[in-house]
Write a protein that holds these residues in place. Structure first.
Motif, PDB file in Angstrom:
ATOM      1  N   UNK A 255     135.634  25.444  -3.507  1.00 56.72           N
ATOM      2  CA  UNK A 255     134.441  26.339  -4.051  1.00 56.72           C
ATOM      3  C   UNK A 255     134.727  26.846  -5.525  1.00 56.72           C
ATOM      4  N   UNK A 256     136.179  27.458  -5.584  1.00 58.82           N
ATOM      5  CA  UNK A 256     136.595  28.002  -6.914  1.00 58.82           C
ATOM      6  C   UNK A 256     136.533  26.620  -7.975  1.00 58.82           C
ATOM      7  N   UNK A 257     136.639  25.451  -7.868  1.00 62.18           N
ATOM      8  CA  UNK A 257     136.770  24.370  -8.738  1.00 62.18           C
ATOM      9  C   UNK A 257     135.158  24.450  -9.022  1.00 62.18           C
ATOM     10  N   UNK A 258     134.335  24.346  -7.975  1.00 58.52           N
ATOM     11  CA  UNK A 258     132.896  23.978  -8.410  1.00 58.52           C
ATOM     12  C   UNK A 258     132.398  25.244  -9.534  1.00 58.52           C
ATOM     13  N   UNK A 259     132.664  26.486  -9.034  1.00 57.76           N
ATOM     14  CA  UNK A 259     132.388  27.634  -9.768  1.00 57.76           C
ATOM     15  C   UNK A 259     133.142  27.583 -11.343  1.00 57.76           C
ATOM     16  N   UNK A 260     134.037  27.200 -11.550  1.00 62.37           N
ATOM     17  CA  UNK A 260     134.962  27.008 -12.626  1.00 62.37           C
ATOM     18  C   UNK A 260     134.128  26.298 -13.677  1.00 62.37           C
TER      19      UNK A 260
END
Length: 325
Positions: free
Chosen positions: A262-267
């Motif tokens: 999810x962190x990668x997606x949001x980034x």
């Protein structure tokens, strides 16, 4: 009304008015060079009509039959526009070639040049407006239509110069020669548009786009993101679809893995102007990853950290972990 629809509708309405003006100029002068510009206006109108429908379709939401949306239609629209441009160029070259050997009487070129000059200026304004709107909304159709109008502006400027030369020199065969040269320029412009649209339809990798994503990941990488590979992108209109493999510590539980993904997606979604949908496959780390893994508190480290492997276009797009330094 959606911004893209409004922009293409403006282009269509203005295109009809300019086409009429150019055919009036042709009727006054009987000039092949002016007929070349008028014929291209017909292509502009047909292309804008198709573009309007494609933009309408591309803004429709996803459904059961189109889970990725309808954005791909914009590539098809650009392809049709490119084909029409090439056909118009071929017809122009053929007719002008015939009239080069069997010239017709031409007249009132100065008046014709004034009309073409005005239409060219209007096309310049509308073309820049479409390109600006297309880039802001990530619409290939609007950009293609805008670039087409800029091409029309360039050809109009060239025709004006040529028409004035003919008027002052009296060398009327230049009319067909100029028209042939403009015709070849139009064919080349159409080819470039076809090439770009076919690349999009065939999911050709957008190197600039992939490079942007890779740079964002590299500059914001977490220690737990041990490795990223097999990164691929697809563009559907304004939407971007990315899938990749991310190597994470094998002892992470499912909640932790979900958090990292999810962190990668949001980034990516917060760092690019595209609306991006990520499909991420999580790989467990292996002992061979230890020498480039930066996890400082790893409980299962088998080898000391040596140095980080920087992510770039060459290694992130390959379907393999980056074991070698």
């Amino acid at each position: 009304m959606h911004t893209n629809k409004k922009a293409i509708l403006v282009s269509l309405c203005v295109g009809v008015i300019l086409m009429v003006a150019k055919f009036v100029a042709y009727a006054i002068t009987n000039s092949n060079a002016i007929l070349t510009d008028a014929a291209e206006s017909i292509v502009n109108i047909v292309a804008s009509s198709f573009a309007f429908y494609s933009i309408y379709l591309s803004t429709q939401p996803k459904d059961e039959n189109h889970p990725y949306g309808h954005g791909k239609v914009e590539f098809f629209s650009a392809f049709i526009e490119g084909v029409l441009i090439v056909i118009a160029g071929i017809i122009i070259v053929a007719k002008s070639g015939f009239d080069l050997f069997y010239p017709k009487h031409i007249q009132q070129l100065f008046e014709g040049a004034i009309i073409i000059g005005i239409t060219g200026l209007v096309n310049l304004i509308i073309g820049l407006y479409l390109i600006k709107t297309g880039k802001a909304n990530k619409s290939l159709t609007l950009e293609a239509d805008g670039k087409h109008l800029l091409t029309d502006t360039v050809t109009s400027a060239g025709l004006i110069v040529g028409i004035l030369i003919i008027e002052f020199t009296g060398i009327y065969r230049l009319d067909s020669i100029i028209s042939i040269l403009v015709g070849f320029y139009i064919i080349f412009s159409g080819y470039k548009l076809i090439r770009k649209s076919v690349g999009g339809l065939m999911d050709e990798s957008n190197v600039e786009l992939v490079g942007e994503v890779v740079n964002i990941l590299q500059e914001n990488r977490h220690n737990s993101w041990i490795d990223i590979h097999n990164l691929r992108t697809q563009q559907y209109g304004a939407d971007l679809h990315i899938d990749c493999h991310v190597t994470l510590p094998y002892y992470y539980d499912l909640n932790k893995v979900h958090k990292e993904i999810s962190d990668i997606d949001q980034l990516i979604n917060h760092s690019t102007t595209h609306k991006t949908e990520f499909f991420i496959h999580a790989d467990p780390c292996l002992p061979a990853c230890c020498h480039y893994c930066k996890m400082t508190d790893c409980p299962v480290r088998a080898e000391a950290f040596k140095r980080e492997i920087a992510w770039n276009l060459d290694n992130v797009t390959k379907n393999q972990k980056h074991f070698s330094l």
